[in-house]
Design a protein around this motif. Structure first.
Motif, mmCIF file in Angstrom:
data_model
loop_
_atom_site.group_PDB
_atom_site.id
_atom_site.type_symbol
_atom_site.label_atom_id
_atom_site.label_comp_id
_atom_site.label_asym_id
_atom_site.label_seq_id
_atom_site.Cartn_x
_atom_site.Cartn_y
_atom_site.Cartn_z
ATOM 1 N N THR A 96 -49.734 -97.180 24.303
ATOM 2 C CA THR A 96 -48.586 -96.335 24.642
ATOM 3 C C THR A 96 -48.659 -95.030 23.860
ATOM 4 O O THR A 96 -48.850 -95.036 22.643
ATOM 5 C CB THR A 96 -47.272 -97.072 24.329
ATOM 6 N N HIS A 100 -38.108 -93.572 28.826
ATOM 7 C CA HIS A 100 -37.445 -94.806 29.255
ATOM 8 C C HIS A 100 -37.483 -95.759 28.068
ATOM 9 O O HIS A 100 -37.978 -95.379 27.005
ATOM 10 C CB HIS A 100 -38.112 -95.406 30.499
ATOM 11 N N ASP A 150 -42.340 -101.030 24.388
ATOM 12 C CA ASP A 150 -43.474 -100.293 23.799
ATOM 13 C C ASP A 150 -43.182 -98.794 23.661
ATOM 14 O O ASP A 150 -43.958 -98.076 23.034
ATOM 15 C CB ASP A 150 -44.761 -100.525 24.604
ATOM 16 N N HIS A 151 -42.066 -98.340 24.203
ATOM 17 C CA HIS A 151 -41.693 -96.923 24.063
ATOM 18 C C HIS A 151 -40.546 -96.702 23.069
ATOM 19 O O HIS A 151 -40.217 -95.570 22.754
ATOM 20 C CB HIS A 151 -41.318 -96.333 25.429
ATOM 21 N N ASP A 157 -43.651 -93.708 32.230
ATOM 22 C CA ASP A 157 -44.398 -94.670 33.043
ATOM 23 C C ASP A 157 -44.102 -94.473 34.528
ATOM 24 O O ASP A 157 -44.212 -95.406 35.323
ATOM 25 C CB ASP A 157 -44.081 -96.106 32.618
ATOM 26 N N HIS A 189 -49.046 -93.667 29.245
ATOM 27 C CA HIS A 189 -50.285 -94.372 28.901
ATOM 28 C C HIS A 189 -51.438 -93.576 29.493
ATOM 29 O O HIS A 189 -51.304 -92.998 30.569
ATOM 30 C CB HIS A 189 -50.313 -95.786 29.504
HETATM 31 ZN ZN LIG Z 1 -45.141 -98.191 28.899
#
Ligand SMILES: [Zn+2]
Length: 209
Positions: free
Chosen positions: A15, A58, A62-63, A150, A191
């Protein structure tokens, strides 16, 4: 304004977190908080910038996982997110049933509103709502660059198989909000590598059919 964009990626999900800096004023923002926030803190210190805000494309885990470390190391900062995902940040509720990860609540939440400008120091971002991967997905445009989270990747688009995803809205939003930008606009995705709007318009298999 002289814009400079640098990124760090975490090993687990790949990420991207971005440091967006105005080299004239040294004002900066961080876009997304991946799982290795220490790398971003080190980058911000190395650049000698004043981080004015953290913007979230968002709130998948992972963000946002690195948010607390960023806030602890860089001081209390506004954390800007679209209203439909505000609760994830403000109350620490997970975005997805599939990943019931709790994050510590953030008190300094600010709003990213579609077609409005978000100002952080000398930086001004145009907010474009690009939902579908998640309800509050936004893309952030500044000076020939767009950060797409994403929604749009080089050669691909985001997953839309979650209970709160919408594949139709994702493609419609990309077409209406992103593919209408100038071809030379540089795309920085959540990503993978950077690309351009023109290249994705011509070659992205999810958008050319
Ligand atoms: Zn992501």
């Amino acid at each position: 304004m002289k814009l400079r964009v640098e990124s760090t990626a975490d090993a687990q999900f790949g990420t991207n977190s971005y440091l967006v800096e105005d080299e004239d004023t040294k004002d900066a923002v961080i876009i997304d908080a991946n799982l290795e926030p220490e790398s971003m803190v080190a980058l911000a210190r190395r650049r000698g910038v004043t981080v004015c805000a953290i913007l979230l494309t968002h709130t998948d885990v992972d963000h946002v996982a690195g948010l607390n470390t960023l806030l602890r190391e860089l001081g209390p900062l506004p954390v800007a997110v679209h209203d439909t995902e505000r609760h994830v940040v403000a109350e620490g509720k997970p975005l997805r049933r599939q990943w019931p990860v709790q994050t510590p609540p953030v008190e300094t939440v600010a709003a990213l509103e579609h077609q409005k400008t978000f100002r952080a120091g000398s930086l001004e971002f145009d907010v474009l709502h690009t939902p579908g991967h998640s309800p509050g997905g936004v893309s952030l445009k500044i000076d020939g660059h767009v950060f797409t989270g994403d929604a749009l990747f080089a050669g691909s688009i985001g997953r839309s198989d979650f209970h709160n995803s919408d594949g139709r809205a994702l493609v419609d939003g990309i077409r209406a909000q992103l593919l209408t930008l100038p071809d030379e606009t540089i795309v920085h995705a959540g990503h993978g590598p950077e690309t351009t709007i023109g290249r994705e318009k011509r070659t992205n298999p999810f958008l050319t059919r």
